[in-house]
Design a protein around this motif. Structure first.
Motif, PDB file in Angstrom:
ATOM      1  N   UNK A   1       0.866  -1.006  -0.038  1.00  0.00           N
ATOM      2  CA  UNK A   1       0.002  -0.109  -0.032  1.00  0.00           C
ATOM      3  C   UNK A   1       0.952   1.188  -0.032  1.00  0.00           C
ATOM      4  N   UNK A   2       0.744   2.335  -0.774  1.00  0.00           N
ATOM      5  CA  UNK A   2       1.345   3.343  -0.848  1.00  0.00           C
ATOM      6  C   UNK A   2       1.657   4.197   0.428  1.00  0.00           C
ATOM      7  N   UNK A   3       2.577   4.884   0.484  1.00  0.00           N
ATOM      8  CA  UNK A   3       3.205   5.703   1.622  1.00  0.00           C
ATOM      9  C   UNK A   3       2.749   7.129   1.220  1.00  0.00           C
ATOM     10  N   UNK A   4       2.487   8.082   2.059  1.00  0.00           N
ATOM     11  CA  UNK A   4       2.332   9.485   1.735  1.00  0.00           C
ATOM     12  C   UNK A   4       2.895  10.498   2.935  1.00  0.00           C
ATOM     13  N   UNK A   5       3.498  11.697   2.466  1.00  0.00           N
ATOM     14  CA  UNK A   5       4.382  12.447   3.350  1.00  0.00           C
ATOM     15  C   UNK A   5       3.340  13.524   3.323  1.00  0.00           C
ATOM     16  N   UNK A   6       2.871  13.988   4.373  1.00  0.00           N
ATOM     17  CA  UNK A   6       1.761  15.151   4.639  1.00  0.00           C
ATOM     18  C   UNK A   6       2.481  16.169   5.492  1.00  0.00           C
ATOM     19  N   UNK A   7       2.468  17.397   4.877  1.00  0.00           N
ATOM     20  CA  UNK A   7       3.150  18.435   5.836  1.00  0.00           C
ATOM     21  C   UNK A   7       2.221  19.329   6.069  1.00  0.00           C
ATOM     22  N   UNK A   8       1.915  19.796   7.276  1.00  0.00           N
ATOM     23  CA  UNK A   8       1.105  20.918   7.614  1.00  0.00           C
ATOM     24  C   UNK A   8       2.027  22.309   7.893  1.00  0.00           C
ATOM     25  N   UNK A   9       1.447  23.454   7.515  1.00  0.00           N
ATOM     26  CA  UNK A   9       2.150  24.741   7.834  1.00  0.00           C
ATOM     27  C   UNK A   9       1.008  25.373   8.909  1.00  0.00           C
ATOM     28  N   UNK A  10       1.261  25.544   9.854  1.00  0.00           N
ATOM     29  CA  UNK A  10       0.276  26.284  11.035  1.00  0.00           C
ATOM     30  C   UNK A  10       0.032  27.796  11.081  1.00  0.00           C
ATOM     31  N   UNK A  11      -1.027  28.226  11.257  1.00  0.00           N
ATOM     32  CA  UNK A  11      -1.159  29.714  11.322  1.00  0.00           C
ATOM     33  C   UNK A  11      -0.873  30.178  12.431  1.00  0.00           C
ATOM     34  N   UNK A  12      -0.858  31.416  12.653  1.00  0.00           N
ATOM     35  CA  UNK A  12      -0.375  32.329  13.796  1.00  0.00           C
ATOM     36  C   UNK A  12      -1.211  31.935  15.340  1.00  0.00           C
ATOM     37  N   UNK A  13      -2.240  31.257  15.169  1.00  0.00           N
ATOM     38  CA  UNK A  13      -2.897  31.478  16.421  1.00  0.00           C
ATOM     39  C   UNK A  13      -2.637  30.047  17.323  1.00  0.00           C
ATOM     40  N   UNK A  76      -9.544  25.691  12.250  1.00  0.00           N
ATOM     41  CA  UNK A  76      -8.787  26.526  11.510  1.00  0.00           C
ATOM     42  C   UNK A  76      -7.230  26.815  11.757  1.00  0.00           C
ATOM     43  N   UNK A  77      -6.644  26.121  12.564  1.00  0.00           N
ATOM     44  CA  UNK A  77      -5.248  26.355  12.930  1.00  0.00           C
ATOM     45  C   UNK A  77      -4.414  25.936  11.690  1.00  0.00           C
ATOM     46  N   UNK A  78      -4.613  25.213  10.698  1.00  0.00           N
ATOM     47  CA  UNK A  78      -3.745  24.779   9.405  1.00  0.00           C
ATOM     48  C   UNK A  78      -3.840  25.668   8.427  1.00  0.00           C
ATOM     49  N   UNK A  79      -2.694  26.517   7.831  1.00  0.00           N
ATOM     50  CA  UNK A  79      -2.765  27.205   6.852  1.00  0.00           C
ATOM     51  C   UNK A  79      -2.740  26.845   5.485  1.00  0.00           C
ATOM     52  N   UNK A  80      -1.945  25.598   5.673  1.00  0.00           N
ATOM     53  CA  UNK A  80      -1.478  24.713   4.390  1.00  0.00           C
ATOM     54  C   UNK A  80      -1.433  23.453   4.507  1.00  0.00           C
ATOM     55  N   UNK A  81      -1.698  22.370   3.462  1.00  0.00           N
ATOM     56  CA  UNK A  81      -1.399  21.276   3.572  1.00  0.00           C
ATOM     57  C   UNK A  81      -0.995  20.729   2.508  1.00  0.00           C
ATOM     58  N   UNK A  82       0.324  19.925   2.635  1.00  0.00           N
ATOM     59  CA  UNK A  82       0.775  19.196   1.452  1.00  0.00           C
ATOM     60  C   UNK A  82       0.801  17.660   1.400  1.00  0.00           C
ATOM     61  N   UNK A  83       0.143  16.960   0.304  1.00  0.00           N
ATOM     62  CA  UNK A  83       0.060  15.703   0.454  1.00  0.00           C
ATOM     63  C   UNK A  83       1.091  15.175  -0.812  1.00  0.00           C
ATOM     64  N   UNK A  84       2.051  14.174  -0.480  1.00  0.00           N
ATOM     65  CA  UNK A  84       2.746  13.710  -1.447  1.00  0.00           C
ATOM     66  C   UNK A  84       3.089  12.101  -1.507  1.00  0.00           C
ATOM     67  N   UNK A  85       2.811  11.594  -2.342  1.00  0.00           N
ATOM     68  CA  UNK A  85       3.231   9.949  -2.223  1.00  0.00           C
ATOM     69  C   UNK A  85       4.630  10.077  -2.062  1.00  0.00           C
ATOM     70  N   UNK A  86       5.271   9.010  -1.465  1.00  0.00           N
ATOM     71  CA  UNK A  86       6.376   8.926  -1.117  1.00  0.00           C
ATOM     72  C   UNK A  86       6.697   7.345  -1.210  1.00  0.00           C
ATOM     73  N   UNK A  87       7.816   7.192  -1.797  1.00  0.00           N
ATOM     74  CA  UNK A  87       8.468   5.662  -1.855  1.00  0.00           C
ATOM     75  C   UNK A  87       9.787   5.570  -1.270  1.00  0.00           C
ATOM     76  N   UNK A  88       9.484   4.969   0.223  1.00  0.00           N
ATOM     77  CA  UNK A  88      10.482   4.631   0.775  1.00  0.00           C
ATOM     78  C   UNK A  88      11.489   3.623   0.676  1.00  0.00           C
ATOM     79  N   UNK A  89      12.830   3.874   0.186  1.00  0.00           N
ATOM     80  CA  UNK A  89      13.762   2.819  -0.275  1.00  0.00           C
ATOM     81  C   UNK A  89      14.397   1.726   0.781  1.00  0.00           C
TER      82      UNK A  89
END
Length: 96
Positions: A1-13, A76-89
């Motif tokens: 099953x695929x693996x995904x790296x998710x990054x959050x950028x939090x807002x100022x609150x 609403x404390x997350x300003x942005x989300x990035x979801x990328x499929x990742x292939x750990x070797x």
């Protein structure tokens, strides 16, 4: 099953985020116990505070569905989300 790296950028609150952190961590804990979140944790504050979550899921839509249930998403404390499929070797998340 695929693996995904998710990054959050939090807002100022930060105060609201810290107030809800126990619920956010409880959500993560449940997904970790289910084998969905493989690892997670905060990123340093430079250039902005954030978090990294590593998911095992069928596809991006499944990851998005899990993220929608994160208590941080509803307050609403997350300003942005990035979801990328990742292939750990190498390492514990690599598939043989």
């Amino acid at each position: 099953m695929p693996v995904f790296a998710v990054t959050y950028v939090y807002g100022p609150d930060t105060e609201t985020r810290m107030e809800h952190r126990p619920k956010h961590r409880q959500w993560q804990s449940g997904l970790h116990e289910a084998g969905v979140i493989l690892a997670s944790g905060p990123l340093d504050d430079s250039p902005a505070p954030g978090g990294l979550l590593v998911f095992r899921a069928a596809d991006t839509a499944e990851v998005e569905a899990h993220l929608a249930a994160d208590p941080y998403a509803s307050i609403g404390v997350i300003d942005s989300v990035s979801i990328r499929q990742w292939t750990p070797v190498f390492g514990p998340f690599a598939e043989a």
